[in-house]
Design a protein around this motif. Structure first.
Motif, PDB file in Angstrom:
ATOM      1  N   GLU A 137       0.549   4.691   1.873  1.00 49.30           N
ATOM      2  CA  GLU A 137      -0.199   5.435   2.883  1.00 49.30           C
ATOM      3  C   GLU A 137       0.105   6.935   2.780  1.00 49.30           C
ATOM      4  OE1 GLU A 137       0.528   3.834   6.747  1.00 49.30           O
ATOM      5  OE2 GLU A 137      -0.172   1.817   6.200  1.00 49.30           O
TER       6      GLU A 137
ATOM      7  N   THR B 264      -5.685  10.778   7.322  1.00 52.86           N
ATOM      8  CA  THR B 264      -4.788   9.717   6.882  1.00 52.86           C
ATOM      9  C   THR B 264      -5.553   8.705   6.048  1.00 52.86           C
ATOM     10  OG1 THR B 264      -5.176   8.411   8.883  1.00 52.86           O
ATOM     11  CG2 THR B 264      -3.309   9.949   8.911  1.00 52.86           C
TER      12      THR B 264
ATOM     13  N   SER C  82       0.838  -1.198   0.000  1.00 49.43           N
ATOM     14  CA  SER C  82       0.000   0.000   0.000  1.00 49.43           C
ATOM     15  C   SER C  82       0.873   1.248   0.000  1.00 49.43           C
ATOM     16  CB  SER C  82      -0.924   0.036   1.229  1.00 49.43           C
ATOM     17  OG  SER C  82      -0.164   0.161   2.415  1.00 49.43           O
TER      18      SER C  82
ATOM     19  N   ALA D 185      -4.859   5.609   2.453  1.00 45.88           N
ATOM     20  CA  ALA D 185      -3.948   4.807   1.650  1.00 45.88           C
ATOM     21  C   ALA D 185      -4.486   4.639   0.240  1.00 45.88           C
ATOM     22  CB  ALA D 185      -3.727   3.439   2.288  1.00 45.88           C
TER      23      ALA D 185
END
Length: 205
Positions: free
Chosen positions: A39, A50, A37, A52
């Protein structure tokens, strides 16, 4: 003439030996999408969010696990948020996909093409612990391509290569200029904190 013949023979033998022992032969590694991923953390002066993205792609490495090149794609539609609940989560993601930010309808993916990988021995404040490689490449975002360079921790275990990295990406460098005026009510900081978790697995070819 005899000396030249000996030197030429030695060079040919050397090249043949390298070919036989595998030097210079590339191995393809494919991203394990389920274990990888990108992020992100975007911030305003008084709050942050936040999330991803998914990532796909391949890289080429020699038999010692040294990366030679690679191409990676980030589908913008895969963007996720970690800190909000619906309906605020959906509102944020819809806004990020709009023309104010990633402009998903026009630019459905971001791309990164590795151009160089060198040993890394420094200790930059944003670098991940254990960083041992400096990765340089061309990063394409919302139609603009610019060089991107960051330290990374690259390790090879069995038939997989793990790459971990942390760095700041200045969105303004790629023309993502919305909400970049500190005098306006909504001001978003230029730097987006990026954390990479990329696991690649050797393919059969």
């Amino acid at each position: 003439m005899k000396i030249k013949h000996v030197l030429l023979t030695a060079m040919v033998c050397s090249l043949f030996s390298c070919s036989r022992n595998g030097a210079g032969i590339s191995t393809t590694f494919e991203v394990d999408a389920a274990a990888s991923s990108v992020e992100w953390k975007g911030a305003a002066p008084d709050h942050f969010h936040t999330g991803a993205f998914d990532i796909t792609g391949t890289l080429k490495a020699d038999r010692h696990g040294r990366i030679k090149n690679g191409t990676f794609r980030i589908p913008i539609a895969s963007i996720r948020d970690f800190d909000l609940e619906d309906p605020l989560k959906e509102q944020l993601l819809t806004h990020l996909k709009s023309a104010d930010f990633f402009n998903l309808l026009v630019y459905p993916e971001a791309r990164f093409q590795i151009t160089e990988v060198q040993p890394y021995h420094q200790k930059e404040p944003t670098a991940i612990d254990g960083a041992n490689m400096l990765i340089t490449g061309d990063f394409t975002l919302i139609g603009q391509t610019h060089q991107l360079r960051f330290p990374a921790k690259v390790t090879m275990t069995g038939d997989s290569i793990q790459t971990e990295a942390t760095f700041n990406l200045n969105r303004l460098n790629w023309g993502m200029n919305s909400f970049s005026d500190p005098e306006q009510p909504l001001y978003i900081l230029p730097n987006v904190a990026i954390t990479l978790h990329i696991r690649t697995i050797k393919t059969n070819d």
